[in-house]
Scaffold this active site. Structure first.
Site, mmCIF file in Angstrom:
data_model
loop_
_atom_site.group_PDB
_atom_site.id
_atom_site.type_symbol
_atom_site.label_atom_id
_atom_site.label_comp_id
_atom_site.label_asym_id
_atom_site.label_seq_id
_atom_site.Cartn_x
_atom_site.Cartn_y
_atom_site.Cartn_z
ATOM 1 N N GLY A 13 3.259 9.806 -2.566
ATOM 2 C CA GLY A 13 2.218 9.132 -2.866
ATOM 3 C C GLY A 13 0.815 9.564 -3.019
ATOM 4 N N ASP A 33 3.958 17.990 5.872
ATOM 5 C CA ASP A 33 4.770 16.762 5.863
ATOM 6 C C ASP A 33 6.141 16.822 6.529
ATOM 7 O OD1 ASP A 33 4.450 14.427 3.272
ATOM 8 O OD2 ASP A 33 6.195 14.458 4.803
ATOM 9 N N ASN A 76 -3.965 12.456 5.825
ATOM 10 C CA ASN A 76 -3.327 11.329 4.986
ATOM 11 C C ASN A 76 -2.201 10.672 5.633
ATOM 12 O OD1 ASN A 76 -3.056 9.828 2.234
ATOM 13 N ND2 ASN A 76 -1.166 11.394 2.385
ATOM 14 N N TYR A 144 -0.414 -1.936 12.276
ATOM 15 C CA TYR A 144 -1.076 -1.119 11.156
ATOM 16 C C TYR A 144 -2.611 -1.169 10.895
ATOM 17 C CZ TYR A 144 -1.885 1.021 6.501
ATOM 18 O OH TYR A 144 -2.309 1.675 5.115
ATOM 19 N N GLU A 178 -0.029 1.721 -5.500
ATOM 20 C CA GLU A 178 1.449 1.591 -5.878
ATOM 21 C C GLU A 178 1.926 3.085 -5.354
ATOM 22 O OE1 GLU A 178 1.864 -0.137 -9.573
ATOM 23 O OE2 GLU A 178 4.215 -0.467 -8.901
ATOM 24 N N THR A 179 2.715 3.040 -4.336
ATOM 25 C CA THR A 179 3.124 4.402 -3.844
ATOM 26 C C THR A 179 4.536 3.871 -3.012
ATOM 27 O OG1 THR A 179 2.472 4.098 -1.610
ATOM 28 C CG2 THR A 179 0.943 5.174 -3.065
ATOM 29 N N MET A 181 5.362 3.814 -0.209
ATOM 30 C CA MET A 181 4.955 2.802 0.990
ATOM 31 C C MET A 181 5.065 1.531 0.498
ATOM 32 S SD MET A 181 1.281 2.563 3.260
ATOM 33 C CE MET A 181 1.900 3.969 4.491
ATOM 34 N N TRP A 184 8.492 -1.723 -1.828
ATOM 35 C CA TRP A 184 9.167 -2.706 -1.588
ATOM 36 C C TRP A 184 8.322 -4.174 -1.802
ATOM 37 C CZ3 TRP A 184 7.994 -6.431 2.116
ATOM 38 C CH2 TRP A 184 6.846 -6.473 2.884
ATOM 39 N N ARG A 185 7.078 -4.036 -1.439
ATOM 40 C CA ARG A 185 6.206 -5.389 -1.611
ATOM 41 C C ARG A 185 5.925 -5.608 -3.080
ATOM 42 N NH1 ARG A 185 3.020 -8.234 1.660
ATOM 43 N NH2 ARG A 185 3.247 -6.880 3.612
HETATM 44 P P1 NAD Z 1 3.706 7.195 1.428
HETATM 45 O O1 NAD Z 1 4.778 6.806 2.263
HETATM 46 O O2 NAD Z 1 4.017 7.352 0.041
HETATM 47 O O3 NAD Z 1 3.357 8.903 1.949
HETATM 48 C C1 NAD Z 1 3.058 9.093 3.209
HETATM 49 C C2 NAD Z 1 3.711 10.547 3.689
HETATM 50 O O4 NAD Z 1 3.205 10.639 5.022
HETATM 51 C C3 NAD Z 1 5.048 10.748 3.366
HETATM 52 O O5 NAD Z 1 5.272 12.011 2.821
HETATM 53 C C4 NAD Z 1 5.803 10.856 4.909
HETATM 54 O O6 NAD Z 1 6.778 11.768 4.754
HETATM 55 C C5 NAD Z 1 4.438 11.442 5.545
HETATM 56 N N1 NAD Z 1 4.608 11.277 6.980
HETATM 57 C C6 NAD Z 1 4.926 10.233 7.661
HETATM 58 N N2 NAD Z 1 5.004 10.164 8.967
HETATM 59 C C7 NAD Z 1 4.598 11.526 9.144
HETATM 60 C C8 NAD Z 1 4.500 12.189 10.265
HETATM 61 N N3 NAD Z 1 4.703 11.920 11.454
HETATM 62 N N4 NAD Z 1 4.202 13.682 10.058
HETATM 63 C C9 NAD Z 1 3.814 14.069 8.933
HETATM 64 N N5 NAD Z 1 3.766 13.609 7.810
HETATM 65 C C10 NAD Z 1 4.311 11.982 7.729
HETATM 66 O O7 NAD Z 1 2.505 6.278 1.777
HETATM 67 P P2 NAD Z 1 1.120 6.207 0.875
HETATM 68 O O8 NAD Z 1 1.143 4.960 0.400
HETATM 69 O O9 NAD Z 1 0.769 7.590 -0.130
HETATM 70 O O10 NAD Z 1 -0.008 6.374 2.076
HETATM 71 C C11 NAD Z 1 -0.775 7.659 2.261
HETATM 72 C C12 NAD Z 1 -1.935 7.203 3.237
HETATM 73 O O11 NAD Z 1 -2.559 6.190 2.601
HETATM 74 C C13 NAD Z 1 -1.483 6.478 4.566
HETATM 75 O O12 NAD Z 1 -2.189 6.746 5.824
HETATM 76 C C14 NAD Z 1 -1.596 4.930 4.236
HETATM 77 O O13 NAD Z 1 -1.711 4.204 5.602
HETATM 78 C C15 NAD Z 1 -2.858 5.026 3.443
HETATM 79 N N6 NAD Z 1 -3.074 3.921 2.522
HETATM 80 C C16 NAD Z 1 -2.081 3.436 1.686
HETATM 81 C C17 NAD Z 1 -2.212 2.468 0.854
HETATM 82 C C18 NAD Z 1 -1.069 1.824 0.068
HETATM 83 O O14 NAD Z 1 -1.260 0.678 -0.310
HETATM 84 N N7 NAD Z 1 -0.101 2.420 -0.439
HETATM 85 C C19 NAD Z 1 -3.418 1.735 1.020
HETATM 86 C C20 NAD Z 1 -4.331 2.047 1.814
HETATM 87 C C21 NAD Z 1 -4.270 3.213 2.590
HETATM 88 C C1 KPC Z 2 -3.814 -1.844 2.136
HETATM 89 C C2 KPC Z 2 -2.569 -1.186 2.860
HETATM 90 O O1 KPC Z 2 -3.214 -0.124 3.496
HETATM 91 C C3 KPC Z 2 -1.201 -1.243 2.916
HETATM 92 S S1 KPC Z 2 -0.807 -2.554 4.069
HETATM 93 C C4 KPC Z 2 0.621 -3.007 3.220
HETATM 94 C C5 KPC Z 2 1.552 -2.295 3.506
HETATM 95 S S2 KPC Z 2 3.320 -2.824 3.441
HETATM 96 O O2 KPC Z 2 3.265 -4.077 4.306
HETATM 97 O O3 KPC Z 2 4.102 -1.965 3.770
HETATM 98 O O4 KPC Z 2 3.313 -3.367 1.925
#
Ligand code: NAD
Ligand code: KPC
Length: 239
Positions: A13, A33, A76, A144, A178-179, A181, A184-185
């Site tokens: 992501g 990671d 991150n 969260y 869009e990742t 994470m 599913w939604r």
């Molecule tokens: P993702 O699930 O695609 O990637 C997260 C990564 O973190 C994965 O590679 C996972 O293996 C790693 N990880 C999880 N637990 C870990 C641990 N204990 N130690 C080391 N690595 C670990 O998620 P993403 O969407 O890329 O999210 C990245 C960051 O951005 C997160 O902090 C998330 O909360 C934040 N974020 C995401 C969104 C979104 O909509 N996707 C929005 C706002 C903020």
């Molecule tokens: C905006 C954000 O940081 C993601 S919050 C929603 C995560 S999930 O419920 O897994 O779609």
């Protein structure tokens, strides 16, 4: 020698896009990671759990042994919690703890491990990926939302305490991206439409758009910026 950045959760992501973007800018990148990581162009890939002090310490020792410095730490790695981690009274206690462990203890442990090197250098930048959920509540995601509020205040605490040592701390607050994470939604048309209806720009973000912002912060431009939360949410929190 070129600058060094550490990206936690760099295997997927936003973290993966960020690592690639920093590498493209000539920065030497260490990716950390808990899961499988395809190395990409990262100079160093380490399997580590950000919630485990021993795992974190050994990763940072390897990073400093390899590169000799750390200019940027991107906190991150993050999780939302299981499908049961919803509103407060239904959130299993162990899920609350797991979410705080990755999203709050993780940045604490990694920053704590990076700071001695940054202090010795007299320079460094801690960038923490929080979320718009750290500023306005994300409905049905209590653990969260609370964890991201803590991530924002953790950033401000570090900014205040280390400014006089040449170390800056800023947070990035993405809206919905869009990742894996959020797949599913966003893969469910009704849920996707519900999310998009709350975003003035009418669309979610792509990981590269967040990586761009992190790369701008990680560059030594904006040198007077510290304690800031950079919001990239398509206008969601402006409503
Ligand atoms: P993702 O699930 O695609 O990637 C997260 C990564 O973190 C994965 O590679 C996972 O293996 C790693 N990880 C999880 N637990 C870990 C641990 N204990 N130690 C080391 N690595 C670990 O998620 P993403 O969407 O890329 O999210 C990245 C960051 O951005 C997160 O902090 C998330 O909360 C934040 N974020 C995401 C969104 C979104 O909509 N996707 C929005 C706002 C903020
Ligand atoms: C905006 C954000 O940081 C993601 S919050 C929603 C995560 S999930 O419920 O897994 O779609």
């Amino acid at each position: 020698e070129s600058r060094v950045a550490v990206v936690t959760g760099g295997g997927s992501g936003i973290g993966r896009a960020t690592a690639a973007r920093l590498v493209a800018e000539g920065i030497r990148v260490a990716v950390l990671d808990i899961g499988d990581v395809t190395a990409g162009d990262a100079k160093l890939v380490l399997r580590a759990d950000v919630t485990d002090p021993y795992s974190v310490q050994s990763a940072f020792t390897q990073i400093v042994d390899t590169f000799g410095r750390i200019d940027v730490l991107v906190n991150n790695a993050g999780i939302t919690g299981s499908a049961e981690a919803t509103v407060c009274h239904q959130t299993p206690i162990e899920e609350w703890d797991r979410v705080q462990a990755v999203n709050v203890r993780g940045p604490f442990l990694c920053t704590r491990a990076a700071l001695p090197t940054m202090l010795a250098q007299g320079t460094g930048h801690v960038i923490t990926v929080a979320s718009v959920a750290g500023l306005i509540a994300f409905p049905g995601r209590c653990a969260y939302t609370a964890s991201k509020g803590a991530a924002v205040m953790f950033t401000r605490s570090v900014a205040v305490d280390y400014a006089s040592s040449g170390i800056r701390a800023n947070a990035v607050c993405p809206g919905m991206v869009e990742t894996p994470m959020t797949k599913w939604r966003l893969d469910q048309p009704e849920l996707r439409a519900q999310v998009e209806s709350k975003i003035p720009m009418g669309r979610v973000a792509q990981p590269d758009e967040i990586a761009d912002a992190i790369a701008l912060l990680a560059s030594d431009r904006l040198a007077y910026l510290t304690g800031h939360t950079l919001v990239l949410d398509g206008g969601w929190s402006a409503l």
